[in-house]
Motif scaffolding. Structure first.
Motif, PDB file in Angstrom:
ATOM      1  N   ASP A 194      38.856  29.999  37.094  1.00  0.00           N
ATOM      2  CA  ASP A 194      39.708  28.842  36.802  1.00  0.00           C
ATOM      3  C   ASP A 194      40.732  29.175  35.720  1.00  0.00           C
ATOM      4  O   ASP A 194      41.869  28.710  35.774  1.00  0.00           O
ATOM      5  CB  ASP A 194      38.871  27.644  36.358  1.00  0.00           C
ATOM      6  CG  ASP A 194      38.016  27.087  37.483  1.00  0.00           C
ATOM      7  OD1 ASP A 194      38.447  27.147  38.647  1.00  0.00           O
ATOM      8  OD2 ASP A 194      36.906  26.603  37.192  1.00  0.00           O
ATOM      9  N   LEU A 195      40.329  29.955  34.750  1.00  0.00           N
ATOM     10  CA  LEU A 195      41.251  30.352  33.689  1.00  0.00           C
ATOM     11  C   LEU A 195      42.263  31.387  34.166  1.00  0.00           C
ATOM     12  O   LEU A 195      43.394  31.417  33.704  1.00  0.00           O
ATOM     13  CB  LEU A 195      40.475  30.924  32.494  1.00  0.00           C
ATOM     14  CG  LEU A 195      39.557  29.968  31.743  1.00  0.00           C
ATOM     15  CD1 LEU A 195      38.822  30.717  30.637  1.00  0.00           C
ATOM     16  CD2 LEU A 195      40.330  28.791  31.192  1.00  0.00           C
ATOM     17  N   LEU A 196      41.858  32.226  35.114  1.00  0.00           N
ATOM     18  CA  LEU A 196      42.681  33.367  35.523  1.00  0.00           C
ATOM     19  C   LEU A 196      43.311  33.231  36.903  1.00  0.00           C
ATOM     20  O   LEU A 196      43.809  34.213  37.433  1.00  0.00           O
ATOM     21  CB  LEU A 196      41.823  34.647  35.486  1.00  0.00           C
ATOM     22  CG  LEU A 196      41.270  35.019  34.131  1.00  0.00           C
ATOM     23  CD1 LEU A 196      40.349  36.227  34.250  1.00  0.00           C
ATOM     24  CD2 LEU A 196      42.393  35.307  33.154  1.00  0.00           C
ATOM     25  N   ARG A 197      43.304  32.050  37.455  1.00  0.00           N
ATOM     26  CA  ARG A 197      43.735  31.911  38.848  1.00  0.00           C
ATOM     27  C   ARG A 197      45.141  32.424  39.113  1.00  0.00           C
ATOM     28  O   ARG A 197      45.452  32.858  40.200  1.00  0.00           O
ATOM     29  CB  ARG A 197      43.558  30.496  39.344  1.00  0.00           C
ATOM     30  CG  ARG A 197      44.559  29.526  38.829  1.00  0.00           C
ATOM     31  CD  ARG A 197      44.434  28.208  39.595  1.00  0.00           C
ATOM     32  NE  ARG A 197      44.843  27.159  38.693  1.00  0.00           N
ATOM     33  CZ  ARG A 197      44.142  26.086  38.460  1.00  0.00           C
ATOM     34  NH1 ARG A 197      43.011  25.898  39.058  1.00  0.00           N
ATOM     35  NH2 ARG A 197      44.585  25.194  37.638  1.00  0.00           N
ATOM     36  N   ASP A 198      46.020  32.414  38.124  1.00  0.00           N
ATOM     37  CA  ASP A 198      47.381  32.920  38.335  1.00  0.00           C
ATOM     38  C   ASP A 198      47.409  34.424  38.588  1.00  0.00           C
ATOM     39  O   ASP A 198      48.306  34.925  39.237  1.00  0.00           O
ATOM     40  CB  ASP A 198      48.264  32.580  37.133  1.00  0.00           C
ATOM     41  CG  ASP A 198      48.397  31.086  36.967  1.00  0.00           C
ATOM     42  OD1 ASP A 198      48.825  30.430  37.922  1.00  0.00           O
ATOM     43  OD2 ASP A 198      48.034  30.576  35.898  1.00  0.00           O
ATOM     44  N   PHE A 199      46.420  35.133  38.072  1.00  0.00           N
ATOM     45  CA  PHE A 199      46.355  36.569  38.307  1.00  0.00           C
ATOM     46  C   PHE A 199      45.954  36.880  39.741  1.00  0.00           C
ATOM     47  O   PHE A 199      46.246  37.939  40.256  1.00  0.00           O
ATOM     48  CB  PHE A 199      45.335  37.233  37.357  1.00  0.00           C
ATOM     49  CG  PHE A 199      45.815  37.322  35.947  1.00  0.00           C
ATOM     50  CD1 PHE A 199      46.762  38.257  35.579  1.00  0.00           C
ATOM     51  CD2 PHE A 199      45.315  36.461  34.984  1.00  0.00           C
ATOM     52  CE1 PHE A 199      47.201  38.349  34.261  1.00  0.00           C
ATOM     53  CE2 PHE A 199      45.754  36.552  33.677  1.00  0.00           C
ATOM     54  CZ  PHE A 199      46.689  37.487  33.317  1.00  0.00           C
ATOM     55  N   PHE A 200      45.251  35.951  40.386  1.00  0.00           N
ATOM     56  CA  PHE A 200      44.710  36.205  41.716  1.00  0.00           C
ATOM     57  C   PHE A 200      45.525  35.556  42.831  1.00  0.00           C
ATOM     58  O   PHE A 200      45.371  35.908  43.983  1.00  0.00           O
ATOM     59  CB  PHE A 200      43.266  35.712  41.796  1.00  0.00           C
ATOM     60  CG  PHE A 200      42.398  36.339  40.766  1.00  0.00           C
ATOM     61  CD1 PHE A 200      42.115  37.694  40.808  1.00  0.00           C
ATOM     62  CD2 PHE A 200      41.882  35.595  39.729  1.00  0.00           C
ATOM     63  CE1 PHE A 200      41.326  38.288  39.837  1.00  0.00           C
ATOM     64  CE2 PHE A 200      41.087  36.186  38.758  1.00  0.00           C
ATOM     65  CZ  PHE A 200      40.812  37.530  38.815  1.00  0.00           C
ATOM     66  N   ARG A 201      46.368  34.617  42.490  1.00  0.00           N
ATOM     67  CA  ARG A 201      47.143  33.909  43.498  1.00  0.00           C
ATOM     68  C   ARG A 201      48.275  34.803  43.995  1.00  0.00           C
ATOM     69  O   ARG A 201      48.971  35.433  43.216  1.00  0.00           O
ATOM     70  CB  ARG A 201      47.719  32.626  42.900  1.00  0.00           C
ATOM     71  CG  ARG A 201      48.406  31.777  43.938  1.00  0.00           C
ATOM     72  CD  ARG A 201      48.987  30.504  43.363  1.00  0.00           C
ATOM     73  NE  ARG A 201      47.983  29.776  42.625  1.00  0.00           N
ATOM     74  CZ  ARG A 201      48.192  29.244  41.437  1.00  0.00           C
ATOM     75  NH1 ARG A 201      49.351  29.358  40.859  1.00  0.00           N
ATOM     76  NH2 ARG A 201      47.238  28.595  40.824  1.00  0.00           N
TER      77      ARG A 201
END
Length: 111
Positions: free
Chosen positions: A62-69
């Motif tokens: 949830d904190l890092l979702r921008d890295f995975f999107r």
């Protein structure tokens, strides 16, 4: 990126009913570290983010979702706007929104 992670930490902290000082104490960090993180001034290590996620009872993803999107699609700007608004919501507001979205999806699926 730092700003988005900081906003997510802040929202999770508020949802947990903690002050910056209380979170810092639980994480054995300084309150100035938490402040700088929440204000997007620093990007902590994965180890520290994982520890904070555990304390705040949220997923590290949830904190890092921008890295995975994946990016570059035509709906990215719209998706970012949606995520921005959802990130600002409390847990009860997110639960209400989820129920509404599920009802809406069921409705349009029957057409």
């Amino acid at each position: 990126m730092e700003e988005k992670i900081g906003l997510r930490v802040r929202q999770a902290r508020l949802d947990a009913g903690l002050t910056q000082e209380e979170l810092a104490e639980k994480a054995n960090l300084s309150s100035s570290f938490i402040s700088r993180l929440e204000n997007g001034k620093i990007l902590p290590s994965i180890k520290k983010l994982h520890m904070l996620a555990d304390i705040l009872d949220i997923g590290l993803e949830d904190l890092l979702r921008d890295f995975f999107r994946q990016s570059g699609g035509p709906s990215d700007a719209l998706t970012e706007q949606i995520f921005y608004h959802v990130d600002m919501m409390t847990v009860p507001e997110k639960q209400y929104l989820l129920a509404y979205v599920e009802l809406f999806r069921n409705f349009i699926g029957k057409r």
